[in-house]
Every structure is written in C-alpha cells, then in structure tokens.
Motif scaffolding. Structure first.
Motif, PDB file in Angstrom:
ATOM      1  N   ARG A  32      21.208   7.501 -13.163  1.00  0.00           N
ATOM      2  CA  ARG A  32      21.632   7.108 -11.815  1.00  0.00           C
ATOM      3  C   ARG A  32      23.042   7.626 -11.615  1.00  0.00           C
ATOM      4  O   ARG A  32      23.999   6.882 -11.778  1.00  0.00           O
ATOM      5  CB  ARG A  32      21.598   5.591 -11.668  1.00  0.00           C
ATOM      6  CG  ARG A  32      20.192   5.024 -11.733  1.00  0.00           C
ATOM      7  CD  ARG A  32      20.171   3.566 -11.358  1.00  0.00           C
ATOM      8  NE  ARG A  32      20.760   3.395 -10.048  1.00  0.00           N
ATOM      9  CZ  ARG A  32      21.376   2.279  -9.668  1.00  0.00           C
ATOM     10  NH1 ARG A  32      21.476   1.267 -10.471  1.00  0.00           N
ATOM     11  NH2 ARG A  32      21.893   2.179  -8.467  1.00  0.00           N
ATOM     12  N   PRO A  33      23.201   8.895 -11.268  1.00  0.00           N
ATOM     13  CA  PRO A  33      24.550   9.436 -11.136  1.00  0.00           C
ATOM     14  C   PRO A  33      25.356   8.795 -10.018  1.00  0.00           C
ATOM     15  O   PRO A  33      26.555   8.989  -9.946  1.00  0.00           O
ATOM     16  CB  PRO A  33      24.311  10.926 -10.868  1.00  0.00           C
ATOM     17  CG  PRO A  33      22.941  11.008 -10.320  1.00  0.00           C
ATOM     18  CD  PRO A  33      22.176   9.878 -10.963  1.00  0.00           C
ATOM     19  N   ASP A  34      24.690   7.996  -9.183  1.00  0.00           N
ATOM     20  CA  ASP A  34      25.449   7.323  -8.129  1.00  0.00           C
ATOM     21  C   ASP A  34      26.195   6.111  -8.656  1.00  0.00           C
ATOM     22  O   ASP A  34      27.097   5.616  -7.997  1.00  0.00           O
ATOM     23  CB  ASP A  34      24.540   6.911  -6.973  1.00  0.00           C
ATOM     24  CG  ASP A  34      23.462   5.904  -7.378  1.00  0.00           C
ATOM     25  OD1 ASP A  34      23.187   5.740  -8.581  1.00  0.00           O
ATOM     26  OD2 ASP A  34      22.895   5.284  -6.472  1.00  0.00           O
ATOM     27  N   ALA A  35      25.862   5.639  -9.850  1.00  0.00           N
ATOM     28  CA  ALA A  35      26.529   4.490 -10.471  1.00  0.00           C
ATOM     29  C   ALA A  35      26.744   3.362  -9.482  1.00  0.00           C
ATOM     30  O   ALA A  35      27.778   2.757  -9.425  1.00  0.00           O
ATOM     31  CB  ALA A  35      27.859   4.900 -11.099  1.00  0.00           C
ATOM     32  N   CYS A  64      36.880  -4.641 -10.341  1.00  0.00           N
ATOM     33  CA  CYS A  64      37.122  -3.335 -10.968  1.00  0.00           C
ATOM     34  C   CYS A  64      35.839  -2.507 -10.984  1.00  0.00           C
ATOM     35  O   CYS A  64      35.861  -1.323 -10.644  1.00  0.00           O
ATOM     36  CB  CYS A  64      37.668  -3.536 -12.375  1.00  0.00           C
ATOM     37  SG  CYS A  64      38.143  -2.008 -13.190  1.00  0.00           S
ATOM     38  N   ALA A  65      34.719  -3.094 -11.369  1.00  0.00           N
ATOM     39  CA  ALA A  65      33.448  -2.366 -11.396  1.00  0.00           C
ATOM     40  C   ALA A  65      33.065  -1.908  -9.990  1.00  0.00           C
ATOM     41  O   ALA A  65      32.609  -0.775  -9.802  1.00  0.00           O
ATOM     42  CB  ALA A  65      32.348  -3.237 -11.997  1.00  0.00           C
ATOM     43  N   PHE A  66      33.268  -2.777  -9.008  1.00  0.00           N
ATOM     44  CA  PHE A  66      32.978  -2.411  -7.622  1.00  0.00           C
ATOM     45  C   PHE A  66      33.855  -1.246  -7.190  1.00  0.00           C
ATOM     46  O   PHE A  66      33.375  -0.262  -6.622  1.00  0.00           O
ATOM     47  CB  PHE A  66      33.194  -3.622  -6.710  1.00  0.00           C
ATOM     48  CG  PHE A  66      33.063  -3.302  -5.247  1.00  0.00           C
ATOM     49  CD1 PHE A  66      31.808  -3.124  -4.674  1.00  0.00           C
ATOM     50  CD2 PHE A  66      34.179  -3.163  -4.454  1.00  0.00           C
ATOM     51  CE1 PHE A  66      31.679  -2.823  -3.325  1.00  0.00           C
ATOM     52  CE2 PHE A  66      34.059  -2.863  -3.099  1.00  0.00           C
ATOM     53  CZ  PHE A  66      32.804  -2.695  -2.538  1.00  0.00           C
ATOM     54  N   LEU A  67      35.142  -1.336  -7.470  1.00  0.00           N
ATOM     55  CA  LEU A  67      36.067  -0.282  -7.074  1.00  0.00           C
ATOM     56  C   LEU A  67      35.744   1.029  -7.777  1.00  0.00           C
ATOM     57  O   LEU A  67      35.719   2.093  -7.146  1.00  0.00           O
ATOM     58  CB  LEU A  67      37.510  -0.708  -7.360  1.00  0.00           C
ATOM     59  CG  LEU A  67      38.609   0.255  -6.946  1.00  0.00           C
ATOM     60  CD1 LEU A  67      38.536   0.572  -5.453  1.00  0.00           C
ATOM     61  CD2 LEU A  67      39.968  -0.324  -7.295  1.00  0.00           C
ATOM     62  N   LEU A  68      35.476   0.989  -9.078  1.00  0.00           N
ATOM     63  CA  LEU A  68      35.118   2.209  -9.801  1.00  0.00           C
ATOM     64  C   LEU A  68      33.836   2.830  -9.226  1.00  0.00           C
ATOM     65  O   LEU A  68      33.747   4.051  -9.077  1.00  0.00           O
ATOM     66  CB  LEU A  68      34.943   1.922 -11.292  1.00  0.00           C
ATOM     67  CG  LEU A  68      36.234   1.738 -12.078  1.00  0.00           C
ATOM     68  CD1 LEU A  68      35.928   1.219 -13.486  1.00  0.00           C
ATOM     69  CD2 LEU A  68      37.033   3.029 -12.149  1.00  0.00           C
ATOM     70  N   SER A  69      32.865   2.009  -8.896  1.00  0.00           N
ATOM     71  CA  SER A  69      31.621   2.513  -8.302  1.00  0.00           C
ATOM     72  C   SER A  69      31.897   3.164  -6.948  1.00  0.00           C
ATOM     73  O   SER A  69      31.362   4.233  -6.635  1.00  0.00           O
ATOM     74  CB  SER A  69      30.603   1.384  -8.122  1.00  0.00           C
ATOM     75  OG  SER A  69      30.201   0.879  -9.364  1.00  0.00           O
ATOM     76  N   LEU A  70      32.713   2.519  -6.160  1.00  0.00           N
ATOM     77  CA  LEU A  70      33.061   3.042  -4.838  1.00  0.00           C
ATOM     78  C   LEU A  70      33.801   4.374  -4.960  1.00  0.00           C
ATOM     79  O   LEU A  70      33.486   5.344  -4.269  1.00  0.00           O
ATOM     80  CB  LEU A  70      33.918   2.012  -4.107  1.00  0.00           C
ATOM     81  CG  LEU A  70      34.250   2.277  -2.658  1.00  0.00           C
ATOM     82  CD1 LEU A  70      32.990   2.262  -1.803  1.00  0.00           C
ATOM     83  CD2 LEU A  70      35.217   1.210  -2.161  1.00  0.00           C
ATOM     84  N   LEU A  71      34.767   4.447  -5.868  1.00  0.00           N
ATOM     85  CA  LEU A  71      35.533   5.675  -6.064  1.00  0.00           C
ATOM     86  C   LEU A  71      34.663   6.786  -6.626  1.00  0.00           C
ATOM     87  O   LEU A  71      34.787   7.954  -6.230  1.00  0.00           O
ATOM     88  CB  LEU A  71      36.724   5.413  -6.979  1.00  0.00           C
ATOM     89  CG  LEU A  71      37.766   4.448  -6.429  1.00  0.00           C
ATOM     90  CD1 LEU A  71      38.834   4.167  -7.478  1.00  0.00           C
ATOM     91  CD2 LEU A  71      38.379   4.963  -5.144  1.00  0.00           C
TER      92      LEU A  71
END
Length: 186
Positions: A32-35, A64-71
C-alpha cells in the motif's frame, strides 16, 4: 543536503533511511504505497496552499502517524515536503514512516547505524522494508530537527532546500510561537 550557518543539516528521507542496516537483496514494493486511507489521499491533494492547518490531541493519539501519512501522500503527488520537528529525532520519524509504508511494527526494524540483526524482521519483512526504503528515497521529502529555531530560522532553511516545499509540517507549533522564556500554559 542543505547545510545551515551553524553546521547543522537538513536531511532527506534517503539520507535518514540509508542508516538502517537492511542490507542488499530482494526488494518488495510496498503493498500500500499510499500508507493511508482515501481520506488521507484526498487531504494531501486537497489542502490548499497558503493555509495553516492545526491538528491537536493527547499524547499517543496518533497525531504523528496521521501527519506522516498526510505528508507521504503529498510527496507521492510530487509536492515537496519539509517536516520540521521540535519533538522527535529525524531518524525516529523516518523509521516510523518506513514502518508505516512497509506495514511493519517500527520496533521490528533494525537500529539505525546498528547491526543488521538488531531488528526482528523475517525475510518477507526485510524485503518489504527494503522496498519501502527505495520508494521513500525517491520522494521530495526532508526532515529538519528544528529545536531552538524560531520562525525566521525555519524560513531561512526552507528557502535553501533543493526544491520549493509545497507543504511544511511543524511538530509542534507551540515551540515556534512561544516567546523566549515564557510558558503558554496549555
């Protein structure tokens, strides 16, 4: 690699993840490269430029996980990303993103700069981690440890990047806006 006036560096994901002793060998592309979910993909492309978006929550809530996924989703779309962290070390954030993309527990990854057997990855997990590292290394994504930087210092570093970041995440805003020596008191 961008050097600042006091000798520090802003590091790309490639530079940060090269320290993980994953060795050479088979590389599995991220499943899932969209993470993240469709919501994150939509947010990553739908956040208007020139706007400030704030997310908050208690420790351990997943900010943090949400932000990393968004970025990650924004960088996958070709938008340059800078993550300025006032909290966690750059290596920790890079490892968390790698684990997220590879769908592996971060605690199973080997220690950055450590021995290859310092982690608990099986052959499949190792191949997925290598694939995630290859994928992430190609993205326009830098992480800056920004402890002690004010807004002016951060802006100065942003203009010296090899690309113009479309998204700049700051973890956590209180560190940037707090006047020296003053506590914002919650």
């Amino acid at each position: 690699l961008v050097h600042d006036a006091v000798g520090g560096t802003m590091r790309t994901l490639r530079q940060l993840l090269d320290r993980l002793p994953l060795g050479e060998g088979d590389v599995a592309p991220p499943r899932r490269p969209d993470a993240g979910t469709d919501l994150l993909e939509g947010l990553a492309t739908g956040l208007p430029q020139g706007h400030l978006h704030l997310w908050g929550g208690p420790a351990g809530a997943g900010k943090c996980a949400f932000l990393l996924s968004l970025l990650h989703a924004a960088a996958r779309r070709g938008r340059g990303v800078c993550y300025a962290t006032y909290d966690l070390p750059a290596e920790t954030l890079a490892s968390r993103l790698l684990a997220l993309v590879a769908e592996l527990p971060v605690e199973d990854l080997p220690d950055p700069g450590g021995a290859p057997d310092s982690g608990r990855l099986d052959v499949e997990g190792l191949a997925r981690a290598r694939g995630a590292r290859r994928h992430l290394a190609s993205l326009p994504f830098v992480i800056e440890e920004a402890r002690g930087y004010g807004v002016t210092s951060l802006e100065d570093r942003l203009v010296r990047l090899p690309f113009r970041p479309a998204v700049c995440a700051v973890d956590y805003v209180q560190a940037v806006i707090r006047p020296s020596g003053q506590d914002l008191g919650g």
